[in-house]
Design a protein around this motif. Structure first.
Motif: not given
Length: 280
Positions: A24-35, A237-239
């Motif tokens: 869940a954490k990985t999916n959340k990170e993959a779908n959020s802005d990581q700057w 990634r789109k996010s």
């Protein structure tokens, strides 16, 4: 025995819960802005094909070098971020990006409509076009001469995608109505040298640099392929909206400071910056 079974079931439940939480954490990170994470960790991972000269490749000393290597390192140096270069199988590039193995695809990565559905692209930083490399003694001087001939291309490359998408240009006339696909351009060129294929479909920048480095320019023709394959940009990634925004700003700053031109002159002996980089 019942106690041991109960303990085993409890531990299994704990493990499954931990695994689900991690996913869940990985999916959340993959779908959020990581700057913020890139800034905090001062590192970002870029996937590339380490045989694609002169954009990004491994030299005889085992070093990762090339135009894209220098350009990406310079862009992220502006933000105090170090690049971790990860060689990948080019046909798996979007999957590597999606699963978080890499943070960017940066290695002569062409913009196409299909890829726009999967990734967020930076501004185009270099314009390019597809060409055929053929031996001068092959008798092939124009596209129609490829009738019944064998063509090679890198698997999952923008050139192969353009070849499939525009069948009337080459696909409908070549042998078997398809191209022999290779993991890398280097392997394809070996088959061209040994007459196992009649032509190789590649980006113009690769063709010119590779032939010059091998001192083979006099032995080969480079023919425009009349295929629209897209110009070079960086895929995220789109996010990762902030990441792409900062890459675009980095391009413009490097050009304003003259660093972009310096890198371009080093690899191509000319200024190859796109109008977007120049601010035109």
């Amino acid at each position: 025995m019942k106690l041991m079974k109960k303990i085993f079931l409890t531990l299994s439940l704990v493990f499954v819960t931990f695994l689900l939480a991690a996913c869940a954490k990985t999916n959340k990170e993959a779908n959020s802005d990581q700057w913020e994470n890139y800034e905090k960790n001062k590192k970002i991972t870029i996937g590339f094909d380490n045989t694609f000269v002169p954009m990004g490749f491994k030299n005889e000393q085992g070093e990762n070098i090339g135009f894209d290597i220098d350009l990406a390192n310079a862009v992220f140096a502006e933000y105090g971020i170090e690049v971790d270069w990860k060689p990948i199988t080019w046909s798996m590039k979007e999957a590597e990006l999606d699963n978080g193995t890499i943070d960017l695809i940066w290695n002569g990565y062409s913009v196409t409509e299909e890829r726009k559905q999967k990734v967020l692209f930076s501004d185009v930083y270099m314009e390019t076009e597809e060409v055929l490399i053929v031996k001068k003694d092959s008798g092939i001087t124009k596209l129609s001469d490829m009738t019944g001939k064998i063509i090679g291309a890198q698997a999952a490359s923008s050139g192969y995608e353009a070849f499939i998408s525009n069948p009337k240009v080459l696909k409908d006339i070549v042998k078997d109505k398809d191209a022999a696909q290779y993991p890398t351009f280097t392997q394809a060129f070996i088959d061209l040298e040994n007459n196992r294929i009649d032509a190789l479909l590649v980006d113009k920048v690769y063709a010119n640099y590779y032939l010059a480095q091998k001192d083979e320019t006099e032995n080969y023709h480079v023919i425009l392929a009349d295929l629209e394959s897209g110009d070079f940009a960086v895929g995220a990634r789109k996010s990762d909206v902030t990441l792409v925004k900062n890459i675009n700003q980095g391009f413009k700053k490097l050009y304003k400071d003259g660093k972009f031109q310096e890198i371009s002159e080093k690899w191509f002996e000319e200024d190859t910056a796109s109008p977007a980089v120049k601010g035109e």
